[in-house]
Structures are given as C-alpha cells and as structure tokens.
Design a protein around this motif. Structure first.
Motif, mmCIF file in Angstrom:
data_model
loop_
_atom_site.group_PDB
_atom_site.id
_atom_site.type_symbol
_atom_site.label_atom_id
_atom_site.label_comp_id
_atom_site.label_asym_id
_atom_site.label_seq_id
_atom_site.Cartn_x
_atom_site.Cartn_y
_atom_site.Cartn_z
ATOM 1 N N THR A 156 7.249 5.166 -4.321
ATOM 2 C CA THR A 156 5.926 5.487 -3.771
ATOM 3 C C THR A 156 5.061 6.218 -4.795
ATOM 4 O O THR A 156 4.033 6.795 -4.432
ATOM 5 C CB THR A 156 6.054 6.361 -2.503
ATOM 6 O OG1 THR A 156 6.597 7.650 -2.859
ATOM 7 C CG2 THR A 156 6.928 5.700 -1.459
ATOM 8 N N SER B 15 -0.292 13.672 -1.015
ATOM 9 C CA SER B 15 -1.353 12.839 -1.557
ATOM 10 C C SER B 15 -0.999 11.394 -1.259
ATOM 11 O O SER B 15 0.136 10.969 -1.491
ATOM 12 C CB SER B 15 -1.485 13.050 -3.064
ATOM 13 O OG SER B 15 -2.411 12.142 -3.634
ATOM 14 N N SER B 16 -1.955 10.631 -0.746
ATOM 15 C CA SER B 16 -1.673 9.254 -0.359
ATOM 16 C C SER B 16 -2.854 8.359 -0.672
ATOM 17 O O SER B 16 -4.005 8.747 -0.489
ATOM 18 C CB SER B 16 -1.349 9.172 1.138
ATOM 19 O OG SER B 16 -1.215 7.826 1.537
ATOM 20 N N SER B 17 -2.552 7.150 -1.142
ATOM 21 C CA SER B 17 -3.596 6.160 -1.391
ATOM 22 C C SER B 17 -3.701 5.155 -0.257
ATOM 23 O O SER B 17 -4.563 4.286 -0.267
ATOM 24 C CB SER B 17 -3.310 5.415 -2.705
ATOM 25 O OG SER B 17 -2.084 4.696 -2.602
ATOM 26 N N SER B 18 -2.804 5.263 0.738
ATOM 27 C CA SER B 18 -2.794 4.318 1.852
ATOM 28 C C SER B 18 -3.715 4.799 2.965
ATOM 29 O O SER B 18 -3.851 6.004 3.212
ATOM 30 C CB SER B 18 -1.374 4.164 2.409
ATOM 31 O OG SER B 18 -1.370 3.368 3.572
ATOM 32 N N SER B 19 -4.327 3.842 3.643
ATOM 33 C CA SER B 19 -5.178 4.186 4.786
ATOM 34 C C SER B 19 -4.368 4.288 6.067
ATOM 35 O O SER B 19 -4.894 4.649 7.115
ATOM 36 C CB SER B 19 -6.277 3.131 4.963
ATOM 37 O OG SER B 19 -5.703 1.848 5.186
ATOM 38 N N SER C 34 0.832 -1.200 0.000
ATOM 39 C CA SER C 34 0.000 0.000 0.000
ATOM 40 C C SER C 34 0.870 1.255 0.000
ATOM 41 O O SER C 34 0.382 2.350 -0.281
ATOM 42 C CB SER C 34 -0.936 0.019 1.215
ATOM 43 O OG SER C 34 -0.224 0.307 2.415
ATOM 44 N N LYS C 35 2.165 1.086 0.300
ATOM 45 C CA LYS C 35 3.094 2.212 0.343
ATOM 46 C C LYS C 35 4.122 2.169 -0.770
ATOM 47 O O LYS C 35 4.618 3.216 -1.208
ATOM 48 C CB LYS C 35 3.812 2.245 1.695
ATOM 49 C CG LYS C 35 2.876 2.509 2.871
ATOM 50 C CD LYS C 35 3.621 2.565 4.189
ATOM 51 C CE LYS C 35 2.655 2.933 5.321
ATOM 52 N NZ LYS C 35 3.331 3.001 6.630
ATOM 53 N N GLY D 256 2.299 7.315 -7.102
ATOM 54 C CA GLY D 256 0.892 6.941 -7.112
ATOM 55 C C GLY D 256 0.371 6.479 -5.776
ATOM 56 O O GLY D 256 -0.832 6.253 -5.614
ATOM 57 N N LYS D 257 1.258 6.335 -4.798
ATOM 58 C CA LYS D 257 0.864 5.892 -3.462
ATOM 59 C C LYS D 257 1.113 6.966 -2.406
ATOM 60 O O LYS D 257 0.346 7.109 -1.463
ATOM 61 C CB LYS D 257 1.611 4.605 -3.095
ATOM 62 C CG LYS D 257 1.312 3.441 -4.035
ATOM 63 C CD LYS D 257 2.152 2.217 -3.705
ATOM 64 C CE LYS D 257 1.943 1.100 -4.716
ATOM 65 N NZ LYS D 257 0.623 0.458 -4.574
ATOM 66 N N ASN E 269 -0.865 5.911 6.728
ATOM 67 C CA ASN E 269 0.360 6.584 6.295
ATOM 68 C C ASN E 269 1.509 6.390 7.260
ATOM 69 O O ASN E 269 2.647 6.152 6.867
ATOM 70 C CB ASN E 269 0.109 8.081 6.142
ATOM 71 C CG ASN E 269 -0.656 8.403 4.882
ATOM 72 O OD1 ASN E 269 -0.714 7.598 3.968
ATOM 73 N ND2 ASN E 269 -1.261 9.571 4.846
#
Length: 636
Positions: free
Chosen positions: A114, A278-282, A58-59, A116-117, A284
């Motif tokens: 990282t 900006s992060s796609s991980s729940s 996720s990271k 996109g993540k 961080n």
C-alpha cells in the motif's frame, strides 16, 4: 520479511548489547493484559474485503522483479503483476507462487503493498489468511516504514505480523530496526494448521508492539520513549502481502512437485482510536464488507438473522438486550435508525456477554454486529444484523413468523448479488419455503451467491415448497450460474454425507463390522455403500473438523490421546472439543486432502501402504504419501 543479517562490527556488537538490554526492559513491562481487537473507541479507517472481481489498484500496488540480491534474501522468485500470480476470487485475494521460467528465474509470485496509497501510524491491524505449506515456501503479511526510500532498511523499521516458512506448523512475528546496525526481535507461535484460515493481528501504540494469532498473544515489545533506539516505530508504515520462494531463511531446497502454492487472504482491516493516516483512495473502507468488521457505517443493506447463541431480544417497552453466549469478551457495534455508530464493550458474566440499549421507541430499527472472542480463544467479526423494536413485545431480524416459517439461523449464508453482495441472511439445518425466505428479507427469485462450509449440502429449488428444478451446492459459490441465478424459491440445508477414499489403495474408510460400540476399529475396505462407510464432517470454531460416522454417530478418535506413530484410530463418543477427535483437513491437489490430528499433529495413514481390504488405519508422521491422502466424495 527481510532476514539478511549485517556483518558483525564493533558497532553491531554494541547494538546487540543494547538490544538485550531493551529486551530485558521489555520483559518487565509485559504484565499488562490485552486483547486482540479494536478498542471500544476505535474506528475502521481502511479495509479490503476482496469481494470484488479484481484487485483494487486504488489500494494496492505491485512490486515487480527480483529486487536487489533477491529482495535482500536471495529469494528465487520473480514477482509479477499478472493475474496468474495475484487475483481475487470467491471473496479472497489469492497470491499464487508458480514453478515456471520467467524473467531469468525459475519461479513466479506476487508482492502487493500500500506504499503511496495508504500509510498510517499506530492502530490495530488484522488479516484473515490461509497459508501455503511446502518446502521452500515463504508467505508473509508485514509492514515497512514509509520512509524506506530516503533512509533505507533497516532504518525505516519493519514489522512482520506473520511469516511462515517451509511446511512448519507455526508462524513468526518479528520486528527489525536500526540500533547501531541491524537489530531484530522475534517470537514464534505454537503449532497449528496454518493452511486453514486464521486471524493474524497487530496492536501498535506508542508503548508496545503486540502480535496475535487467532486472538492469542505471541509477541510483545516495548517501544515507549524510543526504548532500544526504536524511534522507527513511531512513524508511518505501509502494508505488504507476498509469497516468496526459497531464500536465506527457508533455504534453497524447494519441493517443485508442490506447486502451485497459494496464500488466500479473506480480508485486511486497520482500526485507529485517533485516526492518523494518509490515503490516496476515495474509498478507504471497503463498501463490500459483508463481515462489517469495524466499518463505522456498518454493513449497508444487510438484514440477516443472528447465528444461534447470539442476538438481540426485547427487554421492555423502551429497551432491548444484546447477548453472545460463548464469549470471553465481546464488543457490540450498533446504530439506531441510521444514526451514529456506538462501540461498547459488553458486560461479561461467566461465558455470556450482554448489553442493554435503552431509550428505544416502537418501530426503531437497530443495526448491530459483534466483535467477539469465544471460549476457545477464536476471535471474529459477525455479519451485520437488524432488530426492530416493538413496544408491545419481542422483535428481531425477521417478523411475521407462522408455523410454516423456518426462522432458524446457522452457518449457511445466502446473498442477493454475485460475489456475496447485497442482501444477506443465514440459514441453519432445515427446510426453508418461500415464506421463510421472505421472513429473512429475501424476495422470490432473488438469490445469486451463497457460502456453504465444507460438511453441508444445500439444495436450491426453483419453485416453492421444494418442487421444480433443483441444484445442489456444497461449497462457497460466488455465482450460482445462469441456470439458477435469481430462480430460487425454496431451500433445504442438510448435513452432507461423504465416503472417504484412500489415494493409494482406492478403498474407503470403514467402521469394522459396522460396529456401533466405543472402541470400534477403523479400517479400509472395498466400497459397498453401507452406512459404515459414510461420514459427516463438522467444522469447529478454530476451523478444525470433527468426523463422525453415519452408522453410530461416534467420532473418529486417536486411541488414548496418543501422540505416537502407529497409534490406533477408532470410533468413540464425541467429547467436548477433544483435540484427539479434531482434524485439520488440507487440500493438496487432484481432490485429495491430508487429515491431520490436532492433538498429535500426525496424519491419518493406512498401515504398511497396504492395498488390502481390512488393512488398519492409524496415525503417523505426515510425508504427503499416497497412503496418507484422502478424497471426500459426496453421497446420497
């Protein structure tokens, strides 16, 4: 990481002139004093402590293949997403370069990013990394502009926080950007043993890009108002970690006998004053962060006692004072009764930092940890600690001590769960019965992993008061095994004793004639089990080591601070952090290590490749020869 230069044209000549002008302007702006650390108002916005069982996808994502023209550098490896090349173990990310035929190339490795993540603009970035070192190797910790897919390189910008090549004893920091063509500005560090763990930091704001090694600034570039066409550096970037093999910069002479080569990453952390990411991980900020390093929620569940020289003491019915003795500067991060975290720069007086928390009531619980730079210039985050305030007197991380309770702390860390998770406490040298462990917050039969620095020996006992079955641990152990998991009831921590065996001769390092005086010569000799052949190993704050003799307590010392080949190695009283008595220990395989003097950068060497008893031990340029390699074997 990208080192390919564009062909010179009229435009690139003009760009070089602009770069020189920008650098001149930069040099006039470099007087501002800065430290390599989060600011007092910053918050950790992203981290990976690598304390899990696998890479957190996720990271991190993988880049696979050979890229365009060997990633623009004619690199010789094929990047994969296999666990052979990238994995998590022992609380660290391992990126391993291997010599093998794969995908049409002769080497494999891994490159993680990282993109996109997680992307961000400005902040303080830090990673703690141990680097490989051999001819042809090229590890890196770096950043690329997140818009690379639309504008290409170098218009996206690139910030190389750390790069190293071949077996050099230094690292590089570099920025690349587009200024009517490719522009770059780079600086190198001083010499040090890069194969040991060190911190590599970046401070990035709208005025400057600054880079650090172990808290020491090696690089500064001025970017305010897009100076030198540096608009790239005011946009989002993402992180990368990789190990390349060969290429335009390190060259194409590769030591195939040195493989596999690994880069080990203890953690990566990002802090920001004004979060802009900006992060796609729940998740961080890594919840397994046993070092706490800036985590705004602290180290959940940790109730350890501080190491010697730091802590928090009762200072009055409504106050407590935190202190760090060996400090250039220190930040304290604390919360009271689970409330909001406070981040404060402590008051510095000489080499001691202090800060008093007021308004406490009896029974209040303070969770706290420090970010500090010691007087040797080494910057680190501590574990998270707890203090319980008692209006009538003192308190601390443990309570209810009696004469049978050992409450001392030190360099050994014990953990409730595997992979260094759950409850944690630190132990110094000494004996800890069950009451002592309980005073540190541990229940009976509740230990699953521990961290033991080289030079210590930890004996676990199945029963209280040092009885029952035993197990000896001498290194970091992410799981103590089914034979001792959740069985420990008492512990002894001791300095380990070693014999040091030369690979070429098979003979051991020996104090000639068992001499206990300063100037006693050091030689090799047949093993005879005497104390003249037994050694203690002490890790220093910069991860160098001091090697002392069991027979006389004196340190392994290069005579007269010499930096010459052939200088004699002797025994001498331990000095105050004398670099001619400090050594870098680097494993090279099969249990053998090089022993390289910090002052001279030369290695411990048996003179003339001799295999005879009595042959002299000296320092000499390091060539990874068998007479320069040594094995540490635990005794007693």
């Amino acid at each position: 990481m990208r080192k390919q230069l564009l062909k010179k044209t009229a435009a690139s000549v003009l760009s070089l002139a602009m770069i020189v002008s920008s650098m001149t302007f930069t040099s006039l702006k470099m007087s501002k004093d800065v430290t390599a650390a989060p600011t007092t108002s910053s918050k950790m916005v992203w981290s990976d402590e690598f304390n899990g069982a696998s890479i957190d996808t996720s990271k991190w994502g993988y880049e696979i293949g050979t890229g365009s023209s060997g990633w623009g550098n004619n690199e010789q490896q094929y990047y994969t997403n296999r666990s052979d090349n990238a994995y998590v173990s022992g609380g660290a990310l391992h990126i391993r370069a291997k010599k093998e035929s794969y995908g049409g190339m002769n080497y494999t490795s891994a490159r993680l990013n990282t993109n996109g993540k997680f992307t961000f603009t400005y902040g303080y970035v830090e990673a703690r990394i141990a680097l490989p070192a051999s001819q042809g190797i090229w590890p890196a910790f770096w950043m690329l502009g997140a818009n690379i897919g639309s504008v290409g390189w170098p218009s996206c910008g690139e910030i190389d926080i750390m790069e190293a090549i071949n077996a050099e004893s230094k690292t590089y920091g570099t920025c690349h950007w587009n200024c009517n063509g490719h522009a770059e500005y780079g600086k190198s560090s001083g010499n040090f043993d890069r194969t040991q763990y060190h911190t590599y930091g970046l401070q990035w704001d709208n005025q400057y890009i600054r880079m650090f090694v172990d808290g020491n600034k090696i690089y500064e570039m001025y970017i305010e108002n897009n100076a030198g066409d540096t608009d790239e550096f005011h946009k989002p970037f993402y992180l990368l970690l990789n190990v390349a093999v060969g290429g335009n910069w390190p060259g194409f002479s590769i030591d195939n006998n040195a493989f596999p080569q690994e880069m080990k990453v203890d953690y990566v952390r990002v802090y920001q004053d004004n979060p802009s990411y900006s992060s796609s991980s729940s998740n961080n900020v890594d919840g397994n962060n046993t070092s706490s390093g800036g985590n705004s929620s602290g180290n959940s569940g940790s109730t350890s006692t501080p190491s010697n020289g730091m802590g928090m003491n009762y200072a009055g019915s409504n106050s407590a004072t935190a202190y760090v003795n060996d400090s250039k500067w220190t930040d304290i991060h604390y919360s009271v009764n689970g409330g909001g975290q406070q981040n404060v720069r402590m008051t510095q007086s000489g080499s001691k930092a202090t800060y008093t928390i007021n308004g406490l009531n009896s029974g209040d619980n303070v969770k706290y940890w420090f970010t500090y730079c010691n007087t040797s210039g080494y910057t680190r985050d501590t574990e998270a600690y707890t203090y319980t305030h008692k209006s009538g007197g003192s308190s601390g991380g443990s309570s209810g001590n009696t004469s049978n309770v050992n409450s001392s702390s030190g360099n050994i860390y014990i953990y409730q769960d595997i992979n260094y998770g759950g409850r944690v406490a630190s132990l110094g040298e000494g004996s800890y019965n069950l009451a002592s462990l309980q005073a540190k917050g541990f229940k009976n039969d509740d230990l699953s992993s521990l961290k033991v620095p080289f030079g210590y020996k930890v004996t676990l006992y199945a029963d209280d008061n040092f009885s029952g079955r035993t197990k000896v641990i001498t290194n970091d152990t992410s799981w103590i095994g089914s034979d001792f998991n959740d069985i420990t009831s008492s512990i002894k921590v001791e300095k380990a004793k070693y014999t040091i065996i030369n690979k070429h001769s098979g003979k051991v390092l020996d104090v000639s004639g068992s001499n206990t005086n300063n100037g006693a010569n050091v030689q090799q000799w047949d093993s005879n089990g005497t104390n003249a052949q037994k050694w203690y190993i002490h890790q220093n704050s910069d991860y160098s080591y001091t090697i002392t003799s069991v027979i006389n307590g004196k340190a392994l010392d290069v005579d007269a601070w010499s930096k010459n080949n052939g200088a004699n190695v002797q025994m001498w009283d331990c000095g105050n952090s004398q670099s001619n008595q400090q050594w870098w220990l680097t494993e090279v395989g099969d249990g053998y290590s090089s022993i390289i003097n910090k002052n001279s950068n030369k290695c411990l060497d048996v003179s003339g490749w001799s295999t005879a008893s009595g042959a002299n031990v000296q320092q000499y340029d390091y060539y990874q020869q068998a007479n320069q390699l040594w094995k540490f074997v635990l005794v007693d």
